[in-house]
Motif scaffolding. Structure first.
Motif, short mmCIF file in Angstrom:
data_model
loop_
_atom_site.label_atom_id
_atom_site.label_comp_id
_atom_site.label_asym_id
_atom_site.label_seq_id
_atom_site.Cartn_x
_atom_site.Cartn_y
_atom_site.Cartn_z
N GLY A 56 -47.33 48.38 3.95
CA GLY A 56 -46.95 47.03 3.59
C GLY A 56 -45.45 46.81 3.51
O GLY A 56 -45.00 45.68 3.33
N PHE A 57 -44.68 47.87 3.62
CA PHE A 57 -43.23 47.76 3.62
C PHE A 57 -42.75 47.49 5.04
O PHE A 57 -43.40 47.89 6.01
N THR A 58 -41.61 46.85 5.15
CA THR A 58 -41.00 46.57 6.45
C THR A 58 -39.84 47.54 6.67
O THR A 58 -39.02 47.72 5.77
N GLU A 59 -39.82 48.14 7.83
CA GLU A 59 -38.72 49.04 8.20
C GLU A 59 -37.63 48.21 8.87
O GLU A 59 -37.90 47.40 9.74
N ALA A 60 -36.39 48.43 8.45
CA ALA A 60 -35.26 47.68 9.01
C ALA A 60 -34.01 48.55 8.94
O ALA A 60 -34.04 49.66 8.41
N MET A 61 -32.94 48.00 9.47
CA MET A 61 -31.62 48.62 9.34
C MET A 61 -30.79 47.72 8.43
O MET A 61 -30.79 46.50 8.59
N SER A 62 -30.12 48.32 7.46
CA SER A 62 -29.25 47.56 6.56
C SER A 62 -28.10 48.48 6.12
O SER A 62 -28.33 49.65 5.81
N HIS A 63 -26.91 47.96 6.14
CA HIS A 63 -25.74 48.75 5.77
C HIS A 63 -25.65 50.03 6.61
O HIS A 63 -25.22 51.07 6.11
N GLY A 64 -26.09 49.95 7.85
CA GLY A 64 -25.99 51.07 8.77
C GLY A 64 -26.97 52.20 8.54
O GLY A 64 -26.75 53.31 9.01
N MET A 65 -28.07 51.93 7.83
CA MET A 65 -29.06 52.98 7.60
C MET A 65 -30.47 52.38 7.55
O MET A 65 -30.63 51.19 7.30
N PRO A 66 -31.47 53.22 7.79
CA PRO A 66 -32.86 52.76 7.68
C PRO A 66 -33.18 52.39 6.24
O PRO A 66 -32.81 53.09 5.29
N VAL A 67 -33.89 51.27 6.11
CA VAL A 67 -34.27 50.79 4.79
C VAL A 67 -35.73 50.30 4.86
O VAL A 67 -36.19 49.84 5.89
N TYR A 68 -36.42 50.44 3.73
CA TYR A 68 -37.82 50.01 3.64
C TYR A 68 -37.90 48.95 2.56
O TYR A 68 -37.54 49.20 1.40
N GLU A 69 -38.35 47.77 2.96
CA GLU A 69 -38.36 46.60 2.09
C GLU A 69 -39.79 46.14 1.82
O GLU A 69 -40.65 46.24 2.69
N ARG A 70 -39.96 45.61 0.62
CA ARG A 70 -41.23 44.98 0.26
C ARG A 70 -40.88 43.56 -0.18
O ARG A 70 -40.05 43.39 -1.08
N ASN A 71 -41.50 42.60 0.48
CA ASN A 71 -41.24 41.18 0.18
C ASN A 71 -39.74 40.86 0.27
O ASN A 71 -39.19 40.14 -0.56
N GLY A 72 -39.08 41.47 1.25
CA GLY A 72 -37.66 41.21 1.48
C GLY A 72 -36.72 41.95 0.55
O GLY A 72 -35.50 41.78 0.65
N ILE A 73 -37.26 42.78 -0.34
CA ILE A 73 -36.42 43.51 -1.30
C ILE A 73 -36.36 44.98 -0.90
O ILE A 73 -37.40 45.65 -0.84
N PRO A 74 -35.17 45.51 -0.62
CA PRO A 74 -35.06 46.92 -0.25
C PRO A 74 -35.38 47.81 -1.44
O PRO A 74 -34.90 47.57 -2.55
#
Length: 120
Positions: free
Chosen positions: A37-55
């Protein structure tokens, strides 16, 4: 590599030196498995996993170590005893060698469940 300009996690991993690619790929696999249910993205130059838009979790290859960022303070506090034996910054768990994958799995499961008390 402190901050990558990679547009996605696959590109980020492909850019890593060979000795870092396998452990960080394994961290990614754990995140994808243990954080449903988490979204994988890139933020601040690193992989991040967010839930409901919150890393909530991120990782990175630093010059001298691999970092795992635990952005949920409740999880960090619940795991204080287990984290005491590790190199821990304000919100960053540092691994100079291979990560403690069992600990990482437990941290991710606690993050996913939102209930760290049952896991640590």
């Amino acid at each position: 590599m402190v901050q990558s300009k990679a547009p996605d996690v696959a590109t980020y991993l492909a850019e890593l030196p060979e000795n870092r690619r396998e452990p960080l790929t394994r961290l990614r696999d754990l995140c994808r498995t243990e954080l449903p249910g988490f979204t994988e993205a890139m933020s601040h130059g690193m992989p991040v996993y967010e839930r409901n838009g919150i890393p909530e979790v991120a990782f990175a290859s630093q010059k001298h170590y691999i970092s795992l960022y635990l952005l949920n303070t409740t999880i960090r506090e619940a795991f204080t005893t287990r984290l005491a034996a590790h190199d821990m910054g304000k919100g960053c768990l540092r691994f100079r060698k291979d990560p403690d994958y069992d600990l990482v799995r437990d941290l991710l499961r606690a993050t996913a469940s939102g209930n760290s008390a049952d896991i640590c």
